[in-house]
Each structure stands twice: as C-alpha cells, then as structure tokens.
Design an enzyme around this catalytic site. Structure first.
Site, PDB file in Angstrom:
ATOM      1  N   TYR A 136      10.109  34.349   6.463  1.00 39.46           N
ATOM      2  CA  TYR A 136      11.001  34.416   7.628  1.00 39.46           C
ATOM      3  C   TYR A 136      11.340  33.003   8.112  1.00 39.46           C
ATOM      4  O   TYR A 136      12.522  32.657   8.315  1.00 39.46           O
ATOM      5  CB  TYR A 136      10.338  35.239   8.750  1.00 39.46           C
ATOM      6  N   LYS A 186      14.980  30.718   8.354  1.00 38.00           N
ATOM      7  CA  LYS A 186      15.521  30.059   9.560  1.00 38.00           C
ATOM      8  C   LYS A 186      15.742  28.571   9.282  1.00 38.00           C
ATOM      9  O   LYS A 186      16.757  27.983   9.699  1.00 38.00           O
ATOM     10  CB  LYS A 186      14.554  30.240  10.741  1.00 38.00           C
ATOM     11  N   SER A 236      14.094  29.464  15.660  1.00 36.39           N
ATOM     12  CA  SER A 236      12.776  29.931  16.109  1.00 36.39           C
ATOM     13  C   SER A 236      11.747  28.813  16.059  1.00 36.39           C
ATOM     14  O   SER A 236      11.769  27.968  15.149  1.00 36.39           O
ATOM     15  CB  SER A 236      12.328  31.066  15.191  1.00 36.39           C
TER      16      SER A 236
HETATM   17  P1  NAD Z   1      16.398  42.404  17.190  1.00 36.28           P
HETATM   18  O1  NAD Z   1      15.960  42.957  15.882  1.00 36.28           O
HETATM   19  O2  NAD Z   1      16.106  43.176  18.419  1.00 36.28           O
HETATM   20  O3  NAD Z   1      17.957  42.089  17.156  1.00 36.28           O
HETATM   21  C1  NAD Z   1      18.644  41.784  15.968  1.00 36.28           C
HETATM   22  C2  NAD Z   1      19.884  42.651  15.921  1.00 36.28           C
HETATM   23  O4  NAD Z   1      20.588  42.355  14.720  1.00 36.28           O
HETATM   24  C3  NAD Z   1      19.563  44.151  15.896  1.00 36.28           C
HETATM   25  O5  NAD Z   1      20.381  44.811  16.841  1.00 36.28           O
HETATM   26  C4  NAD Z   1      19.904  44.583  14.477  1.00 36.28           C
HETATM   27  O6  NAD Z   1      20.340  45.929  14.419  1.00 36.28           O
HETATM   28  C5  NAD Z   1      20.999  43.579  14.128  1.00 36.28           C
HETATM   29  N1  NAD Z   1      21.135  43.338  12.699  1.00 36.28           N
HETATM   30  C6  NAD Z   1      20.158  43.113  11.787  1.00 36.28           C
HETATM   31  N2  NAD Z   1      20.693  42.932  10.573  1.00 36.28           N
HETATM   32  C7  NAD Z   1      22.037  43.027  10.712  1.00 36.28           C
HETATM   33  C8  NAD Z   1      23.127  42.927   9.810  1.00 36.28           C
HETATM   34  N3  NAD Z   1      22.947  42.706   8.501  1.00 36.28           N
HETATM   35  N4  NAD Z   1      24.380  43.073  10.306  1.00 36.28           N
HETATM   36  C9  NAD Z   1      24.594  43.325  11.617  1.00 36.28           C
HETATM   37  N5  NAD Z   1      23.586  43.429  12.520  1.00 36.28           N
HETATM   38  C10 NAD Z   1      22.326  43.289  12.059  1.00 36.28           C
HETATM   39  O7  NAD Z   1      15.774  40.935  17.295  1.00 36.28           O
HETATM   40  P2  NAD Z   1      15.723  39.943  18.538  1.00 36.28           P
HETATM   41  O8  NAD Z   1      14.313  39.823  18.957  1.00 36.28           O
HETATM   42  O9  NAD Z   1      16.764  40.272  19.524  1.00 36.28           O
HETATM   43  O10 NAD Z   1      16.082  38.586  17.782  1.00 36.28           O
HETATM   44  C11 NAD Z   1      17.401  38.103  17.710  1.00 36.28           C
HETATM   45  C12 NAD Z   1      17.409  36.829  16.877  1.00 36.28           C
HETATM   46  O11 NAD Z   1      16.518  35.877  17.449  1.00 36.28           O
HETATM   47  C13 NAD Z   1      16.950  37.010  15.431  1.00 36.28           C
HETATM   48  O12 NAD Z   1      17.770  36.215  14.609  1.00 36.28           O
HETATM   49  C14 NAD Z   1      15.535  36.504  15.434  1.00 36.28           C
HETATM   50  O13 NAD Z   1      15.144  35.995  14.169  1.00 36.28           O
HETATM   51  C15 NAD Z   1      15.614  35.407  16.479  1.00 36.28           C
HETATM   52  N6  NAD Z   1      14.322  35.129  17.126  1.00 36.28           N
HETATM   53  C16 NAD Z   1      13.635  36.154  17.697  1.00 36.28           C
HETATM   54  C17 NAD Z   1      12.407  35.896  18.288  1.00 36.28           C
HETATM   55  C18 NAD Z   1      11.589  37.011  18.875  1.00 36.28           C
HETATM   56  O14 NAD Z   1      10.366  36.838  19.002  1.00 36.28           O
HETATM   57  N7  NAD Z   1      12.175  38.137  19.274  1.00 36.28           N
HETATM   58  C19 NAD Z   1      11.915  34.583  18.324  1.00 36.28           C
HETATM   59  C20 NAD Z   1      12.660  33.568  17.750  1.00 36.28           C
HETATM   60  C21 NAD Z   1      13.871  33.854  17.146  1.00 36.28           C
HETATM   61  C1  WQD Z   2       1.036  36.035  20.080  1.00 34.26           C
HETATM   62  C2  WQD Z   2      -0.475  35.850  20.202  1.00 34.26           C
HETATM   63  C3  WQD Z   2      -1.660  36.511  18.238  1.00 34.26           C
HETATM   64  C4  WQD Z   2      -0.762  40.800  18.550  1.00 34.26           C
HETATM   65  C5  WQD Z   2       5.857  35.659  16.507  1.00 34.26           C
HETATM   66  C6  WQD Z   2       6.498  35.139  15.252  1.00 34.26           C
HETATM   67  C7  WQD Z   2       7.435  34.022  15.590  1.00 34.26           C
HETATM   68  C8  WQD Z   2       8.430  34.416  16.686  1.00 34.26           C
HETATM   69  C9  WQD Z   2       7.754  35.047  17.851  1.00 34.26           C
HETATM   70  C10 WQD Z   2      10.497  35.129  15.724  1.00 34.26           C
HETATM   71  C11 WQD Z   2      -1.118  35.281  18.946  1.00 34.26           C
HETATM   72  C12 WQD Z   2      -2.040  37.393  19.407  1.00 34.26           C
HETATM   73  C13 WQD Z   2      -0.823  39.431  18.758  1.00 34.26           C
HETATM   74  C14 WQD Z   2      -1.925  41.589  18.708  1.00 34.26           C
HETATM   75  C15 WQD Z   2      -3.140  39.592  19.305  1.00 34.26           C
HETATM   76  N1  WQD Z   2       9.372  35.391  16.227  1.00 34.26           N
HETATM   77  N2  WQD Z   2      -2.008  38.845  19.139  1.00 34.26           N
HETATM   78  N3  WQD Z   2      -3.079  40.949  19.100  1.00 34.26           N
HETATM   79  O1  WQD Z   2       2.769  35.093  16.328  1.00 34.26           O
HETATM   80  O2  WQD Z   2       3.239  33.622  18.341  1.00 34.26           O
HETATM   81  O3  WQD Z   2       5.107  34.619  17.117  1.00 34.26           O
HETATM   82  O4  WQD Z   2       6.872  36.090  17.411  1.00 34.26           O
HETATM   83  O5  WQD Z   2      10.974  34.075  15.442  1.00 34.26           O
HETATM   84  O6  WQD Z   2       8.070  33.705  14.397  1.00 34.26           O
HETATM   85  O7  WQD Z   2       5.475  34.689  14.377  1.00 34.26           O
HETATM   86  O8  WQD Z   2       3.702  36.078  18.489  1.00 34.26           O
HETATM   87  O9  WQD Z   2       3.295  38.087  19.812  1.00 34.26           O
HETATM   88  O10 WQD Z   2       2.729  38.132  17.351  1.00 34.26           O
HETATM   89  O11 WQD Z   2       1.337  36.768  18.894  1.00 34.26           O
HETATM   90  O12 WQD Z   2      -4.204  39.082  19.637  1.00 34.26           O
HETATM   91  O13 WQD Z   2      -1.937  42.809  18.493  1.00 34.26           O
HETATM   92  O14 WQD Z   2      -1.074  37.148  20.378  1.00 34.26           O
HETATM   93  O15 WQD Z   2      -2.775  36.248  17.418  1.00 34.26           O
HETATM   94  O16 WQD Z   2      -2.163  34.449  19.356  1.00 34.26           O
HETATM   95  P1  WQD Z   2       3.599  34.803  17.501  1.00 34.26           P
HETATM   96  P2  WQD Z   2       2.812  37.362  18.628  1.00 34.26           P
END
Ligand code: NAD
Ligand code: WQD
Length: 369
Positions: A169, A173, A145
């Site tokens: 978190y 990572k 991430s």
């Molecule tokens: P999500 O929560 O939709 O998907 C994660 C999946 O993992 C879910 O289906 C959940 O049920 C499953 N899961 C959780 N714990 C588990 C366990 N112990 N065993 C088996 N399955 C389990 O999240 P997402 O948005 O699809 O994110 C996927 C990955 O990408 C995550 O590792 C997250 O940290 C990373 N990521 C997400 C974002 C984002 O903003 N969505 C950004 C950067 C990185």
């Molecule tokens: C985006 C922008 C907020 C909600 C997060 C995690 C990051 C990654 C992606 C997993 C910011 C603003 C938000 C609201 C707002 N996830 N905002 N009102 O914070 O960039 O990233 O998701 O790895 O780790 O931190 O994403 O969508 O929360 O915010 O004004 O109700 O929207 O301040 O500027 P962020 P976000």
C-alpha cells in the site's frame, strides 16, 4: 467558488470533505464505484448541506454523482461531462480542480493482493491524470499518507523525512507521489514546496490517522468486515458488536507501553482539503507536499479510556503481542501546513470520540442499516 471533481467522494474522508466544500459554496461532481462505500453517504451529505434532490444523482446546480471507476476513461469522461454539460444533465461549469481520494487503503490486504493495489492506486491515478490533460484541468489534491514514512527516524516527522514505505500500500502511495512530481516537472529531487514549470497545481497531502465523524452522526467511517484500524474497532466494541479490544503490544518504548499515533478528526482533515484546494487555485503553479496531523501523540490505552468516557460503555482490553509492521510512535510535524495554509487541527480526542460515538451509536451497522 470552484467546480471540483471528487474521486472517492462517497468514502470516509471524501464524504466529509464534500460536505465542507459544498458548505463553502463549491460545486462538486463525485465519481465513485462504491467498492468501499454507499450512495447513502452522498444522499446524507447532500441533505446535511441543505441540498434538494432534483433527479437521480443530481442536486440542482451544486452536486452530481457519477458511478464509475477511475481506471476507465469512459467513467472519467462522464464525470467531466457532468460538470461541463448545460441543462439538467450538468453543472454548466468545467472542472477546475480534482481531489483524488479514490483508492484502496488496507495495509494487510495490500500484502495479499499487491497487483490489485498497484492497479487501482497507480494505474487509476495515471488514468485520472490523462483525463485531466484531456479536459485541460491541471489542479489536483492527492490523498497521500504518513504510511510513506515507514519506521520514522525522527518524531515529530517533517515532510523532509525519508520516504521509505514498508508495505505494498505504501509503495503505491510513494509511486503516485513520484508520478505527480514528474507531471509537475519537479522530478525526483522534489522538496515540500516547489514551483511547477509544467503549469500544474498539485498538493500531496500526507494524512496521519484520520478518525471521528461529522458531529451530526449522519456520516462516518463504515468499514467492511472486521476493522483493521483502532478507532472503528473500539467503536464497534462500545456498540456491542465486538467483545473486547486487543491491544497490539504493551512493551513499546512509550509512556504506557502502547503504540502512539497522531489521530486527526476527519472534519479537521476536510478543512485541510478545502484550504489546500483554495490555496492551489489562488497561487502560482506549484507542487506542495504537506503533513496533515495534529502534532500530538495519543496511546492506544488513552483512546480506549476516552472512548469509554464519551460513550459511557466499557471497552475491555486484552494486551497481546505487537502487530507486525507497526511503528512505536508516529506523530506529524504540522508546521508547514500551518505556515502555508494557516491550517491547524481544532478538534481533540474528546471531540473525536464524541462524534465517532454519535455516528456509531446512530448507525451500529453503518450505512447498511
Ligand atoms: P474509503 O475507502 O472510505 O474511500 C475511498 C473511496 O474510493 C470509496 O468510496 C471507494 O468506493 C472509492 N473507490 C475505490 N476504488 C475506486 C475506483 N477504482 N474507482 C472509483 N472509486 C473507487 O477510504 P478513505 O479512508 O476515505 O481514504 C481516502 C483516501 O485517503 C485513500 O486514497 C486512502 O489511501 C487515503 N488515506 C486514508 C487514510 C485513512 O486512514 N483512512 C490515511 C491516509 C491516506
Ligand atoms: C493505531 C494503533 C496499533 C488496532 C493505518 C495504516 C496507515 C494509515 C492509517 C492509510 C497502533 C493499535 C490497532 C487494534 C491495536 N492508513 N491497534 N488494536 O497502523 O497507525 O495506520 O491507518 O494510509 O497506512 O497503516 O493505524 O488504527 O491500525 O493502529 O492495538 O485492534 O492502534 O498497533 O499502535 P496505523 P491503526
């Protein structure tokens, strides 16, 4: 064509990636405990891929679904067996690679429950790596991430920027990234492109802000409770589930004073996974670390306006104080992914809002409806 284990494949990014991989001809085993997802996502992605169910959790020789926890050896062994077994139980092909999405991802929750985050994200990843060793599989794509960059010192952010996460978190990572560098034999000095003397093929993909949905509106993001993230919140305002959007800060040093992020369509992200997987399988053992982002910054107010246009619904906004822990601007330098994979984003803000609205309007309560 490869046989791939997808942990967390029922989740938001996992479900879209599974669809892209099935359409490219790969065979998949999904392992998910459904702690943050629904089996309906798998049923729908299978249908979108044109697969016919052949039994519970089974779609011919293309897809198996195993319910289980990545922290449990038994679940992992069942998932590997579901690939290798012959006959109706399995795909008759050993797992060649793993894409590891399963994990917990909510920043605020990670502050409240750090032990649970370390357990699922770090212990879960280590248990998975041990299972991979047991089953002679040394190819892994890991969901990292942009949260690793914390408050970035330079924007756009290259992969060589310091890793300095600012919440539990992000710490988990960063820890898994270090673990993977050690497993690959690259150690603490790992740079973005390294050979793996240990024979591992690993990609650490640092996503920026994944949003949007499949254009069919059949699969999408389905957060539990009140969304923390901007896009699901805005979609729920548009569909009438929330009255207005609170904009966290209008005094940031950005053109309109609101926070700027690099939003990436989940279908572009899914393609990035396919390309990373195929590159790893084709190339020599290596540890590759790539940003997946568009390189373009979009403000909160731009998102609200674009979503209004796509949905035809008003998004009332309320300007409130900054949210603790936010950076003003995070935007990827995506040049390395373009050079190494030939990958770049194809879909912009209009497509993101159009497809996000297709999902939200057809499924106002997500998969529960
Ligand atoms: P999500 O929560 O939709 O998907 C994660 C999946 O993992 C879910 O289906 C959940 O049920 C499953 N899961 C959780 N714990 C588990 C366990 N112990 N065993 C088996 N399955 C389990 O999240 P997402 O948005 O699809 O994110 C996927 C990955 O990408 C995550 O590792 C997250 O940290 C990373 N990521 C997400 C974002 C984002 O903003 N969505 C950004 C950067 C990185
Ligand atoms: C985006 C922008 C907020 C909600 C997060 C995690 C990051 C990654 C992606 C997993 C910011 C603003 C938000 C609201 C707002 N996830 N905002 N009102 O914070 O960039 O990233 O998701 O790895 O780790 O931190 O994403 O969508 O929360 O915010 O004004 O109700 O929207 O301040 O500027 P962020 P976000």
């Amino acid at each position: 064509m490869a046989t791939v284990l997808i942990t967390g494949g029922a989740g938001f990014i996992g479900s879209h990636t599974c669809l892209v991989l099935l359409q490219a001809g790969h065979r998949l085993v999904i392992l998910d405990d459904f702690s943050n997802s629904s089996p309906r996502a798998v049923e729908r992605l299978a249908e979108l891929a044109g697969l016919i169910p052949t039994g519970p959790g089974s779609w011919g020789d293309a897809l198996r679904l195993v319910q289980g926890d990545i922290r449990h050896d038994h679940s992992l062994d069942l998932a590997f067996a579901a690939a290798q077994s012959s006959g109706p139980a399995g795909l008759d092909a050993p797992v060649e690679a793993v894409i590891h999405f399963a994990g917990l991802k909510a920043v605020g929750e990670s502050v409240a429950e750090p032990l649970r985050y370390w357990d699922v994200n770090l212990h879960g990843s280590r248990t998975l790596l041990e299972a991979m060793e047991r089953h002679s599989c040394r190819c892994l794509v890991f969901s990292s991430s942009a949260t690793l960059y914390g408050y970035p010192e330079t924007v756009p952010i290259p992969e060589t920027a310091p890793v300095q996460p600012i919440n539990p978190y992000g710490h988990t990572k960063a820890a898994v990234e270090m673990l993977l560098a050690d497993v690959a034999g690259c150690g603490a000095g790992a740079t973005a492109e390294m050979e793996s003397p240990n024979g591992w093929r690993i990609a650490r993909l640092r996503y920026f802000n994944p949003v949007g949905a499949h254009p069919s509106g059949q699969i999408g993001e389905d957060p539990d409770g009140i969304p923390n993230n901007l896009f699901p919140f805005v979609s729920q305002v548009a569909v009438g589930r929330r009255p207005s959007l609170r904009v966290f800060g209008s005094d940031w040093p950005t053109p309109d004073g609101t926070g700027v992020r690099d939003y990436i369509h989940v279908m572009d992200l899914a393609e990035g996974h396919r390309m990373a997987l195929e590159a790893l399988l084709a190339e020599e053992p290596q540890l590759l670390t790539l940003n997946l982002g568009s390189g373009r910054g979009i403000s909160v107010l731009e998102v609200a306006r674009a979503f209004e246009a796509a949905s035809g619904r008003p998004i009332p906004v309320e300007l409130v104080a900054r949210r603790p822990g936010d950076a003003a601007v995070t935007v990827a330098d995506p040049a390395l992914a373009a050079r190494r994979l030939g990958w770049r984003t194809q879909l912009g803000l209009d497509a993101i809002c159009r497809d996000g609205w297709a999902w939200q309007s057809a499924n106002p309560h997500g998969y529960a409806a």
